[in-house]
Scaffold this active site. Structure first.
Site, PDB file in Angstrom:
ATOM      1  N   LYS A  38     -11.360  -4.160  -2.515  1.00 58.62           N
ATOM      2  CA  LYS A  38     -12.349  -3.066  -2.546  1.00 58.62           C
ATOM      3  C   LYS A  38     -11.805  -1.851  -3.256  1.00 58.62           C
ATOM      4  CE  LYS A  38     -13.355  -3.815   2.217  1.00 58.62           C
ATOM      5  NZ  LYS A  38     -12.040  -3.730   2.845  1.00 58.62           N
ATOM      6  N   LYS A  54      -4.725  -9.759  -5.912  1.00 58.39           N
ATOM      7  CA  LYS A  54      -5.918  -9.983  -5.099  1.00 58.39           C
ATOM      8  C   LYS A  54      -7.076  -9.075  -5.541  1.00 58.39           C
ATOM      9  CE  LYS A  54      -6.254  -8.149  -0.942  1.00 58.39           C
ATOM     10  NZ  LYS A  54      -7.078  -7.835   0.221  1.00 58.39           N
ATOM     11  N   LYS A  93       0.833  -1.213   0.000  1.00 53.23           N
ATOM     12  CA  LYS A  93       0.000   0.000   0.000  1.00 53.23           C
ATOM     13  C   LYS A  93       0.864   1.258   0.000  1.00 53.23           C
ATOM     14  CE  LYS A  93      -4.443  -1.647   1.633  1.00 53.23           C
ATOM     15  NZ  LYS A  93      -5.575  -1.532   2.527  1.00 53.23           N
TER      16      LYS A  93
HETATM   17  N1  AQP Z   1      -9.617 -11.142  -2.490  1.00 52.46           N
HETATM   18  C1  AQP Z   1      -9.887 -11.637  -1.308  1.00 52.46           C
HETATM   19  N2  AQP Z   1     -10.110 -12.963  -1.153  1.00 52.46           N
HETATM   20  C2  AQP Z   1     -10.408 -13.482   0.060  1.00 52.46           C
HETATM   21  N3  AQP Z   1     -10.488 -12.733   1.187  1.00 52.46           N
HETATM   22  C3  AQP Z   1     -10.274 -11.413   1.070  1.00 52.46           C
HETATM   23  N4  AQP Z   1     -10.294 -10.413   1.962  1.00 52.46           N
HETATM   24  C4  AQP Z   1     -10.016  -9.242   1.349  1.00 52.46           C
HETATM   25  N5  AQP Z   1      -9.835  -9.460   0.040  1.00 52.46           N
HETATM   26  C5  AQP Z   1      -9.979 -10.801  -0.162  1.00 52.46           C
HETATM   27  C6  AQP Z   1     -10.623 -10.589   3.358  1.00 52.46           C
HETATM   28  O1  AQP Z   1     -11.732  -9.758   3.653  1.00 52.46           O
HETATM   29  C7  AQP Z   1     -11.568  -9.222   4.974  1.00 52.46           C
HETATM   30  C8  AQP Z   1     -11.591  -7.720   4.848  1.00 52.46           C
HETATM   31  O2  AQP Z   1     -10.447  -7.124   5.276  1.00 52.46           O
HETATM   32  P1  AQP Z   1     -10.239  -5.565   5.361  1.00 52.46           P
HETATM   33  O3  AQP Z   1     -11.473  -4.855   4.978  1.00 52.46           O
HETATM   34  O4  AQP Z   1      -9.666  -5.240   6.675  1.00 52.46           O
HETATM   35  O5  AQP Z   1      -9.142  -5.199   4.314  1.00 52.46           O
HETATM   36  P2  AQP Z   1      -8.362  -5.899   3.201  1.00 52.46           P
HETATM   37  O6  AQP Z   1      -7.889  -7.241   3.570  1.00 52.46           O
HETATM   38  O7  AQP Z   1      -7.298  -4.936   2.819  1.00 52.46           O
HETATM   39  O8  AQP Z   1      -9.497  -6.006   2.108  1.00 52.46           O
HETATM   40  P3  AQP Z   1      -9.546  -5.314   0.696  1.00 52.46           P
HETATM   41  O9  AQP Z   1     -10.823  -5.702   0.066  1.00 52.46           O
HETATM   42  O10 AQP Z   1      -8.289  -5.624  -0.058  1.00 52.46           O
HETATM   43  O11 AQP Z   1      -9.618  -3.766   1.057  1.00 52.46           O
HETATM   44  P4  AQP Z   1      -8.659  -2.583   0.636  1.00 52.46           P
HETATM   45  O12 AQP Z   1      -8.752  -2.499  -0.856  1.00 52.46           O
HETATM   46  O13 AQP Z   1      -9.189  -1.387   1.316  1.00 52.46           O
HETATM   47  O14 AQP Z   1      -7.281  -2.931   1.101  1.00 52.46           O
HETATM   48  C9  AQP Z   1     -10.269  -9.817   5.522  1.00 52.46           C
HETATM   49  O15 AQP Z   1     -10.558 -11.009   6.214  1.00 52.46           O
HETATM   50  C10 AQP Z   1      -9.514 -10.108   4.279  1.00 52.46           C
HETATM   51  O16 AQP Z   1      -8.509 -11.074   4.460  1.00 52.46           O
END
Ligand code: AQP
Length: 328
Positions: free
Chosen positions: A196, A193, A112
């Site tokens: 969001k 991955k 990030k």
């Molecule tokens: N692609 C994915 N496949 C499986 N699990 C996923 N998680 C996120 N992306 C995937 C899981 O969803 C939960 C949300 O975690 P978070 O909101 O704290 O942030 P993150 O992991 O950083 O999720 P994103 O979607 O990638 O958000 P951004 O883009 O803001 O960084 C966790 O259990 C995560 O593992």
């Protein structure tokens, strides 16, 4: 009863990746554990956010979506992270017991921070806030996707360190990683991955996407020119990702899903089956979400959750505060 805790930060709209790695596990375990599911709004500002009003809207949307997905207030305590002051207070103490080297090794920080010019300190220390989120409530298990496993391991290390230094203050948490769907990939670039906050919305299916958008996204999902379906994450990442999505959402064991599709030669037919499973998963969620979002039910649930979470959190913080020597 053992405690389970997790949260999804409102940094963008919820995706089927979040559903597969996070929410789906919650659905599976919610009756077995005293389940805490929160909206980590404080995590959201670790990267620049253009519109505070949008964060507020998403907090509500996420809480309504947790309910719409089938998470039950009878089993789960729902709350918003920023409504629990003790989490900030504990974070400071934990930061003073976490090493710069540990935080520098966090892969999410590395990826990030590369995308930004002025990196905020909060992005660096965010795993400590997450550790506080977890150990403040004596959580035994934390269901997460693979990307968050390293952060839960750090929370374990911090809990063990605090216990060794000050006596038994915290339960040492364990991550739970789904066997299937712990890392759903981006549809346009299946080597990374699905997230969001990914820039290209064509790579991501959001829980509230319309069926026509989902169809477009699946039809345009990157595959290959081999002309046959097979599971091989290295050589056929696009096809393998779609098989994984199918297995995770339908609850079909991975090998069964692979056997079902292997050898198909028409990618259009293959994608149609994947599409159908996505529709079947999202239709009831979207219908329930529409109802919930027109009422104030979620406020009642969040108020109750906040009160319960605050009661537990403030007691724990008081113990920790005394243990480290604060106050009179
Ligand atoms: N692609 C994915 N496949 C499986 N699990 C996923 N998680 C996120 N992306 C995937 C899981 O969803 C939960 C949300 O975690 P978070 O909101 O704290 O942030 P993150 O992991 O950083 O999720 P994103 O979607 O990638 O958000 P951004 O883009 O803001 O960084 C966790 O259990 C995560 O593992």
């Amino acid at each position: 009863m053992k405690r389970l805790l997790s949260g999804l930060q409102p940094s963008g709209e919820l995706t089927i990746g979040n559903y597969c790695g996070g929410i789906r596990q919650f659905l599976q375990y919610q009756k077995e554990y005293d389940s805490f599911l929160f909206v980590p709004d404080m995590h959201t500002i670790t990267v620049p956010q253009a519109n505070p009003e949008l964060i507020r809207e998403r907090i509500r949307r996420f809480a309504n979506l947790y309910l719409a997905c089938g998470l039950d207030p009878q089993n789960c305590t729902f709350y918003i992270q920023s409504e629990i002051p003790a989490v900030n207070q504990l974070t400071w103490i934990l930061e003073c017991h976490t090493y710069m080297g540990e935080l520098s090794r966090m892969t999410q920080y590395k990826s990030k921070s590369e995308k930004q010019t002025n990196v905020g300190c909060g992005l660096f220390t965010y795993p400590v806030l997450m550790a506080a989120d977890i150990i403040l409530y004596d959580s035994n298990v934390v269901p997460v996707g693979i990307d968050q496993k390293q952060h839960v391991e750090l929370a374990r290390d911090i809990a063990v360190r605090m216990n060794n230094r000050y006596g038994d203050l915290f339960v040492v948490p364990e991550p739970i990683i789904a066997k299937v769907g712990a890392k759903i990939k981006d549809l346009q670039d299946p080597t990374k991955k699905m997230s969001k906050s990914n820039e290209d919305p064509m790579g991501t299916i959001f829980l509230l996407d319309s069926e026509s958008d989902i169809k477009k996204k699946i039809n345009r999902a990157v595959t290959d020119n081999d002309g046959y379906v097979a599971f091989d994450e290295e050589k056929k990442p696009g096809i393998s990702n779609l098989i994984t999505i199918y297995a995770a959402l339908s609850g079909t064991p991975m090998q069964e899903a692979i056997d079902h599709f292997t050898g198909m030669t028409r990618y259009g037919d293959f994608k149609k089956e994947v599409l159908e499973v996505i529709y079947e998963t999202l239709r009831p969620i979207q219908a329930e979400y529409q109802k919930l979002s027109q009422s104030d039910y979620v406020d009642t649930i969040l108020d109750q959750g906040r009160d319960r979470a605050n009661e537990i959190a403030s007691k724990k913080y008081d113990l920790v505060r005394k243990a480290v020597g604060f106050g009179r």
